[in-house]
Scaffold this active site. Structure first.
Site, PDB file in Angstrom:
ATOM      1  N   HIS A 492       4.044  64.143 -67.285  1.00  0.00           N
ATOM      2  CA  HIS A 492       5.432  64.423 -66.902  1.00  0.00           C
ATOM      3  C   HIS A 492       5.670  64.097 -65.429  1.00  0.00           C
ATOM      4  O   HIS A 492       6.609  63.367 -65.084  1.00  0.00           O
ATOM      5  CB  HIS A 492       5.747  65.891 -67.179  1.00  0.00           C
ATOM      6  CG  HIS A 492       7.113  66.319 -66.746  1.00  0.00           C
ATOM      7  ND1 HIS A 492       8.175  66.419 -67.615  1.00  0.00           N
ATOM      8  CD2 HIS A 492       7.608  66.668 -65.512  1.00  0.00           C
ATOM      9  CE1 HIS A 492       9.250  66.791 -66.953  1.00  0.00           C
ATOM     10  NE2 HIS A 492       8.937  66.960 -65.674  1.00  0.00           N
ATOM     11  N   GLU A 493       4.836  64.644 -64.568  1.00  0.00           N
ATOM     12  CA  GLU A 493       5.049  64.417 -63.134  1.00  0.00           C
ATOM     13  C   GLU A 493       4.866  62.958 -62.765  1.00  0.00           C
ATOM     14  O   GLU A 493       5.547  62.448 -61.867  1.00  0.00           O
ATOM     15  CB  GLU A 493       4.113  65.316 -62.314  1.00  0.00           C
ATOM     16  CG  GLU A 493       4.383  66.803 -62.475  1.00  0.00           C
ATOM     17  CD  GLU A 493       5.829  67.191 -62.182  1.00  0.00           C
ATOM     18  OE1 GLU A 493       6.482  66.527 -61.342  1.00  0.00           O
ATOM     19  OE2 GLU A 493       6.318  68.146 -62.807  1.00  0.00           O
ATOM     20  N   HIS A 496       8.050  61.123 -63.104  1.00  0.00           N
ATOM     21  CA  HIS A 496       8.870  61.170 -61.883  1.00  0.00           C
ATOM     22  C   HIS A 496       8.361  60.142 -60.870  1.00  0.00           C
ATOM     23  O   HIS A 496       9.148  59.463 -60.195  1.00  0.00           O
ATOM     24  CB  HIS A 496       8.783  62.555 -61.253  1.00  0.00           C
ATOM     25  CG  HIS A 496       9.563  63.625 -61.952  1.00  0.00           C
ATOM     26  ND1 HIS A 496      10.911  63.514 -62.221  1.00  0.00           N
ATOM     27  CD2 HIS A 496       9.186  64.850 -62.407  1.00  0.00           C
ATOM     28  CE1 HIS A 496      11.333  64.619 -62.818  1.00  0.00           C
ATOM     29  NE2 HIS A 496      10.306  65.445 -62.948  1.00  0.00           N
ATOM     30  N   HIS A 499       9.549  56.770 -61.603  1.00  0.00           N
ATOM     31  CA  HIS A 499      10.968  56.625 -61.264  1.00  0.00           C
ATOM     32  C   HIS A 499      11.115  56.222 -59.795  1.00  0.00           C
ATOM     33  O   HIS A 499      12.000  55.420 -59.445  1.00  0.00           O
ATOM     34  CB  HIS A 499      11.683  57.946 -61.535  1.00  0.00           C
ATOM     35  CG  HIS A 499      13.150  57.816 -61.784  1.00  0.00           C
ATOM     36  ND1 HIS A 499      13.942  58.893 -62.127  1.00  0.00           N
ATOM     37  CD2 HIS A 499      13.996  56.758 -61.734  1.00  0.00           C
ATOM     38  CE1 HIS A 499      15.186  58.499 -62.293  1.00  0.00           C
ATOM     39  NE2 HIS A 499      15.251  57.207 -62.045  1.00  0.00           N
TER      40      HIS A 499
END
Length: 705
Positions: A492-493, A496, A499
């Site tokens: 998940h991290e 980011h 992104h």
């Protein structure tokens, strides 16, 4: 309060200060080998003064406003402040000290005043408005990203109170200063309270069921604080991972009680007084700006648009989620030796026992438990053969560790990221990725991503991004073995991080994760899917001693068992999201007046929303809800489920188009990740998907259809 116009901040900074000039390290990585605590405050204060002088020059420019002398000039301004502040606010939550916390408290009101001074500057607003008026009249043609930049800047002026009369502007300045100070204070109390709440175990027999590596980590944590025994440190959320393993029901109850009591124990680390004032002042600010309450103020600048839209979604999901959780509780209560447990009566279980009994059911029904999986989930292999491998297959990225570079703490590891080369060309350096995996006394709980340098073409900068987790560090020389939740958290991290790393925009303010709060979680949630992708899972799920792959039947069973436990996961999340909305949909006069009213208000809010299921308490209770009282998610914790609608729909898009392929990865990169905040993010989604989002895939995933 003194406005920033009236302060005597000096733009002068000692040339020996590491922030006085851009870093000479690769990708402008801050030089933490020479940065010291005493460098931050003078650099940030000088940076504010320099930024204000730059803005003053823009506001008083005698030439008519143009894109170059106004919009681009604003984007270029504040580089000294940016260098120092980003380095400081990256280190603060990750490796805090009393000195850094003192600096934060002193700077918080100055930052608020600084922002207000810019966004309440009528001269600057008039220049920006003249561009907006010219564009609206057809006299000025703008590139799409510039037009969107102008639109969002005008919105920022409005939301900052540019249209308010002078007296109300001064009141707003005071509110902003106090709010930022309180947020800093909440985080400081929460970190101290979490350390204080750690459970010390002196009888090793009580640790039965805890894996040897987890026990060794607890022993090391106790030793680090000068204590004898084993220290079970608190994670940020209510439900502690250790509860799944501990056989001793009494110790489980102690851990659960310590977790849920944080912030409401009295004394200097009690957070209730701070959060009540925060809720009241946020409500006052919202009404001053013309909004019904703080939640309306937040939703208006997000993709949700209104609190009615947020409330409608949460209300649609809550009844089915709780019903699902109650079915799971009935299954858990049937486990041999389980009490009929919580005060909810027969068919329920105590919150402290849920994870332990859940593991028993998983073992019985799926022949799986965390203890059996841990030897196959080793951090180093997960990073290289899981997270990095998926990024390579999707986007053509490769990673090389840079041991010659130094982070803000010895635990930080730095990797250079390379883009896929053109045929016959060398690998192109894309940016840096900093990984800070381990928990420590100086780090706040949870997991997060941040940026030290944001990608943009205007200044020619490439990205430097950071991931923080809170994995228990094993003794030196021992492997770091994980539970499955930590695996998905890492993916998940890193979503980011991608992104930020794959941003391809012109303006710094539109880079990477600079999107609305209820969109920012979307790409990171999409990246979680690759932890379950059979090709990736089989690559990283290898026994750390024998080298044997995880048995294929285990992998198949894990994939088949994903929906089990969604009742618990959805209910604890929704309870927190609804609690956030309850606090922030209050008028100032409706905020409780006494600290003694905080927990009763919480109980009433959960009951009113239909999520008051004692076996499944909120993921975060009010008193340790750092996302909303210490971080940037106030009235925005709904964002995770809002973003998951987009995420679940995108997972279906991948499946419809062949899954884990470079072609799909490039489409996701080009149409969505690369665009950052340079256009309406829902337009980016629709460009990828070919239509607006559909909620059906989320309902199916969560077992709520």
């Amino acid at each position: 309060m003194t406005s920033i116009h009236e302060t005597t901040m000096s733009t002068e900074l000692d040339p020996a200060n590491p922030f006085a000039a851009p870093s000479g390290l690769p990708y402008e990585l801050p030089d933490y080998s020479v940065i010291r605590e005493e460098h931050y405050e003078p650099a940030i204060i000088a940076g504010m003064a320099a930024h204000r002088a730059e803005v003053e020059a823009i506001a008083t420019d005698p030439e008519p406003a143009t894109v170059e002398n106004t919009l681009e000039a604003l984007e270029r301004a504040g580089q000294l402040l940016g260098r120092a502040a980003t380095a400081f606010y990256n280190q603060l939550p990750s490796d805090s000290t009393p000195g850094l916390e003192d600096i934060q408290e002193r700077l918080a009101p100055l930052f608020a005043a600084h922002q207000d001074a810019i966004l309440m500057d009528a001269r600057l607003h008039e220049r920006v408005k003249s561009l907006a008026d010219a564009a609206a009249a057809g006299a000025l043609t703008l590139e799409p990203d510039t037009a969107y930049l102008l639109e969002k800047l005008m919105t920022r002026f409005k939301r900052a109170g540019i249209a308010l009369p002078g007296a109300d502007q001064e009141k707003l300045r005071d509110l902003n200063a106090r709010i930022t100070s309180l947020q800093a204070g909440f985080g400081r109390k929460l970190l101290a309270g979490a350390n204080e709440a750690s459970v010390l175990v002196t009888d090793e027999a009580e640790l039965a069921g805890l894996s040897p590596d987890a026990k060794a980590g607890a022993k090391a944590a106790a030793a680090a604080r000068g204590q004898e025994g084993w220290l079970l440190e608190m994670q940020l959320f209510t439900h502690q991972n250790v509860l799944a393993s501990l056989q001793d029901a009494g110790l489980r109850a102690r851990v659960q009680e310590a977790s849920m009591a944080r912030g409401a124990t009295g004394g200097e680390n009690d957070t209730r007084e701070v959060l009540l004032e925060l809720a009241r002042l946020r409500a006052e600010r919202a009404q001053l700006l013309g909004y019904e309450h703080h939640a309306a103020y937040i939703a208006a600048d997000a993709t949700a648009g209104t609190t009615a839209a947020v409330s409608k979604m949460l209300a649609r999901l809550a009844p089915a989620a709780v019903a699902n959780a109650k079915r799971e509780a009935s299954e858990l209560a049937k486990v041999s030796g389980a009490s009929s447990g919580g005060e909810g009566g027969p068919g329920t279980v105590a919150a402290a026992d849920w994870s332990y009994l859940n593991e028993a059911v998983r073992k019985e029904r799926f022949n799986l438990d965390d203890a059996a999986l841990r030897p196959y989930l080793e951090l180093e292999r997960l990073v290289h053969h899981g997270v990095f491998k998926a990024a390579g297959l999707l986007f053509g990225l490769s990673f090389a560790e840079r041991t010659d570079l130094q982070g803000y703490h010895p635990d930080v590891r730095i990797f250079e990221v390379f883009d896929a080369p053109e045929p016959g060309e060398p690998n192109t350096g894309l940016g840096l990725f900093l990984a800070d995996w381990y928990t420590r006394e100086s780090k706040r709980g949870g997991a997060w991503m941040d940026s030290l340098v944001t990608q943009n073409h205007l200044l020619g900068q490439k990205p430097v991004v950071v991931n923080n987790l809170n994995i228990v560090k094993p003794p030196a020389g021992e492997p770091t073995l994980l539970v499955w939740d930590e695996v998905t958290t890492l993916f998940h991290e890193f979503g980011h991080a991608l992104h930020g790393l794959l941003s391809d925009v012109r303006y710094p303010s539109q880079s990477g994760t600079s999107v609305p709060r209820d969109f920012v979680e979307y790409p990171s949630q999409v990246n979680e899917m690759w932890s379950w992708e059979p090709e990736i899972l089989k690559s990283f799920a290898v026994h750390h001693v024998t080298g044997e792959p995880m048995p294929s039947e285990w992998v198949d069973t894990m994939l088949a068992s994903r929906i089990w436990g969604e009742g618990f996961a959805t209910t604890e999340y929704l309870a927190a999201a609804l609690l956030d909305q309850a606090w922030h949909q209050l008028a100032p006069s409706e905020v409780p007046a006494s600290v003694e009213d905080v927990l009763p208000f919480e109980a009433a809010a959960l009951a009113a929303a239909g999520v008051d299921f004692e076996s499944v308490p909120p993921r975060y209770r009010t008193t340790y809800f750092n996302h909303i009282f210490g971080g940037g998610y106030s009235a925005g914790y709904y964002s995770y489920i809002w973003s998951e609608v987009l995420d679940a729909d995108t997972v279906e898009w991948y499946a419809e188009n062949g899954g884990l392929t470079r072609e799909n990865g490039e489409a996701f990169r080009r149409k969505l990740l690369a665009r950052g905040g340079s256009q309406d993010p829902l337009a980016s989604f629709e460009d990828l998907r070919g239509r607006p989002a559909d909620i059906a895939p989320l309902l199916k995933r969560r077992g709520l259809a």
